[in-house]
Scaffold this active site. Sequence first.
Site, PDB file in Angstrom:
ATOM      1  N   HIS A 140     -12.459   3.923  -0.575  1.00 34.96           N
ATOM      2  CA  HIS A 140     -12.425   2.980   0.548  1.00 34.96           C
ATOM      3  C   HIS A 140     -13.149   1.673   0.201  1.00 34.96           C
ATOM      4  O   HIS A 140     -13.619   0.953   1.079  1.00 34.96           O
ATOM      5  CB  HIS A 140     -13.040   3.590   1.812  1.00 34.96           C
ATOM      6  CG  HIS A 140     -12.236   4.699   2.406  1.00 34.96           C
ATOM      7  ND1 HIS A 140     -12.815   5.843   2.919  1.00 34.96           N
ATOM      8  CD2 HIS A 140     -10.900   4.846   2.571  1.00 34.96           C
ATOM      9  CE1 HIS A 140     -11.866   6.660   3.363  1.00 34.96           C
ATOM     10  NE2 HIS A 140     -10.698   6.067   3.160  1.00 34.96           N
TER      11      HIS A 140
ATOM     12  N   ARG B 247      -8.452  16.754   5.474  1.00 38.81           N
ATOM     13  CA  ARG B 247      -9.264  17.055   4.288  1.00 38.81           C
ATOM     14  C   ARG B 247     -10.601  17.661   4.710  1.00 38.81           C
ATOM     15  O   ARG B 247     -11.188  17.248   5.697  1.00 38.81           O
ATOM     16  CB  ARG B 247      -9.496  15.781   3.462  1.00 38.81           C
ATOM     17  CG  ARG B 247      -8.258  15.297   2.734  1.00 38.81           C
ATOM     18  CD  ARG B 247      -8.497  13.960   2.067  1.00 38.81           C
ATOM     19  NE  ARG B 247      -7.832  12.867   2.765  1.00 38.81           N
ATOM     20  CZ  ARG B 247      -7.974  11.579   2.458  1.00 38.81           C
ATOM     21  NH1 ARG B 247      -8.783  11.223   1.472  1.00 38.81           N
ATOM     22  NH2 ARG B 247      -7.331  10.658   3.144  1.00 38.81           N
TER      23      ARG B 247
ATOM     24  N   ARG C  78      -2.657  -1.974  -3.676  1.00 37.38           N
ATOM     25  CA  ARG C  78      -3.825  -1.107  -3.585  1.00 37.38           C
ATOM     26  C   ARG C  78      -3.643   0.037  -4.578  1.00 37.38           C
ATOM     27  O   ARG C  78      -2.628   0.732  -4.560  1.00 37.38           O
ATOM     28  CB  ARG C  78      -3.979  -0.539  -2.177  1.00 37.38           C
ATOM     29  CG  ARG C  78      -5.154   0.404  -2.021  1.00 37.38           C
ATOM     30  CD  ARG C  78      -5.141   1.075  -0.668  1.00 37.38           C
ATOM     31  NE  ARG C  78      -6.294   1.957  -0.485  1.00 37.38           N
ATOM     32  CZ  ARG C  78      -6.461   2.751   0.565  1.00 37.38           C
ATOM     33  NH1 ARG C  78      -5.547   2.778   1.527  1.00 37.38           N
ATOM     34  NH2 ARG C  78      -7.517   3.515   0.662  1.00 37.38           N
TER      35      ARG C  78
ATOM     36  N   ASN D 110       0.881  -1.172   0.000  1.00 38.30           N
ATOM     37  CA  ASN D 110       0.000   0.000   0.000  1.00 38.30           C
ATOM     38  C   ASN D 110       0.915   1.218   0.000  1.00 38.30           C
ATOM     39  O   ASN D 110       1.439   1.615   1.046  1.00 38.30           O
ATOM     40  CB  ASN D 110      -0.906  -0.021   1.231  1.00 38.30           C
ATOM     41  CG  ASN D 110      -1.908   1.127   1.238  1.00 38.30           C
ATOM     42  OD1 ASN D 110      -1.869   2.017   0.380  1.00 38.30           O
ATOM     43  ND2 ASN D 110      -2.797   1.125   2.207  1.00 38.30           N
TER      44      ASN D 110
ATOM     45  N   GLU E 161      -8.118  -4.175   4.850  1.00 41.13           N
ATOM     46  CA  GLU E 161      -7.981  -3.964   3.410  1.00 41.13           C
ATOM     47  C   GLU E 161      -6.860  -4.810   2.814  1.00 41.13           C
ATOM     48  O   GLU E 161      -6.978  -5.307   1.696  1.00 41.13           O
ATOM     49  CB  GLU E 161      -7.715  -2.485   3.139  1.00 41.13           C
ATOM     50  CG  GLU E 161      -8.870  -1.579   3.516  1.00 41.13           C
ATOM     51  CD  GLU E 161      -8.460  -0.143   3.760  1.00 41.13           C
ATOM     52  OE1 GLU E 161      -8.819   0.716   2.937  1.00 41.13           O
ATOM     53  OE2 GLU E 161      -7.786   0.118   4.775  1.00 41.13           O
TER      54      GLU E 161
END
Length: 392
Positions: free
Chosen positions: A181, A241, A93, A9, A379
């Site tokens: 996501h 963010r 990913r 990742n 994940e």
Amino acid sequence: MTDAILVLNAGSSSIKFRVFAMKGAAPELVMRGQAEGLHTAPAFSAFDSAGKQIGEQTWEKGTAIGHEGAIACIGDFLRGHHEGYELIAVGHRVVHGGEVFTQPVLATPEVLAKLDELVPLAPLHQPHNLEPVRIIARRRPELPQVLCFDTAFHRAQPEVAQAFALPEKITSRGVRRYGFHGLSYEYIASVLPEFAPSAATGRTVVAHLGNGASMCAMAASKSVASTMGFTAVDGLPMGTRCGSLDPGVILYLIDQMGMDARAIENLIYKESGLLGVSAVSSDMRELLASDDPRARFAVELFAYRIGRDLGSLAAALGGIDALVFTAGIGEHAPAVRERVCKSAAWLGIELDAQANSRGGPCISTASSKVSAWVIPTDEELMIARHTQATIG
């Protein structure tokens, strides 16, 4: 020798990795680690499946090893700890698959060329996701690499949920709601039957709350709507963010404050969210422990926006049967879960305070009309599963 899969990742300044052994039907974690500070003060660390540190390396401050150096470091470490294992594939990913990539795919020059075309849709993520793929292809061209997309899970959404009210000349260029996501939501959907079979076949909202945060409405474990849209800056306020923002604010920043595209990009991605509102920290743990009124307000705003979007997603589903919290904040911040559940009492959620303090998995009362859960996401395991399935 036991087959093993490496999962990567990659971000702009770090690469996280996990190694999974293919000992049975499901991948089994063997080790994990990361290389971080790739351009400033690089540091490498690795741990076994029990959390014991098994590797560490640091470089002088000011050293830049980049992704090339990080991959070399990870490769050297794995060669020194490979006894009994044979690396058969690498899973990655990739944040954006656009409209084309709806399933994991083997990395080929043609696939990478198509993914390069999507860089304008995710300029802060996509190039860094793809760089290690190319580095490994040069170093180990015979090693299969599988690309797993954070947008793919949401391609099941109805067309109307993916659309912006913009002219066709704009939307035909790929300007639409993609959602992100997806690998996290896909993992939750895969394990939900173990926790709540009725939620798996019913109407569930999953709240992936971490430094990056979003929510997804799922009907029978399929994505119906998501808070994130064209980019991963949309939706809920996050660590740094801003989340959803009136487009008129962007025009104001340009016209009245003289900000250009890069300055606005830096503002909405790196200087806003919990950090911008609190002026204290982007870390929810620090905000919850702070007495600063701005920190308390940042937490209040975060929970308020989750509650408001929960209502919107419930409407998209035509009702709600279950709410699932996951990711760093979702799994480890009972105070945030409490705020959200109490604000959602009108939906039929009745919080079990003691269960919430324990971390669940079920945090609603037996009489609650809507069940609430805490389910850890994974994940990387989802990527390992996809990699195993793709290479056959």
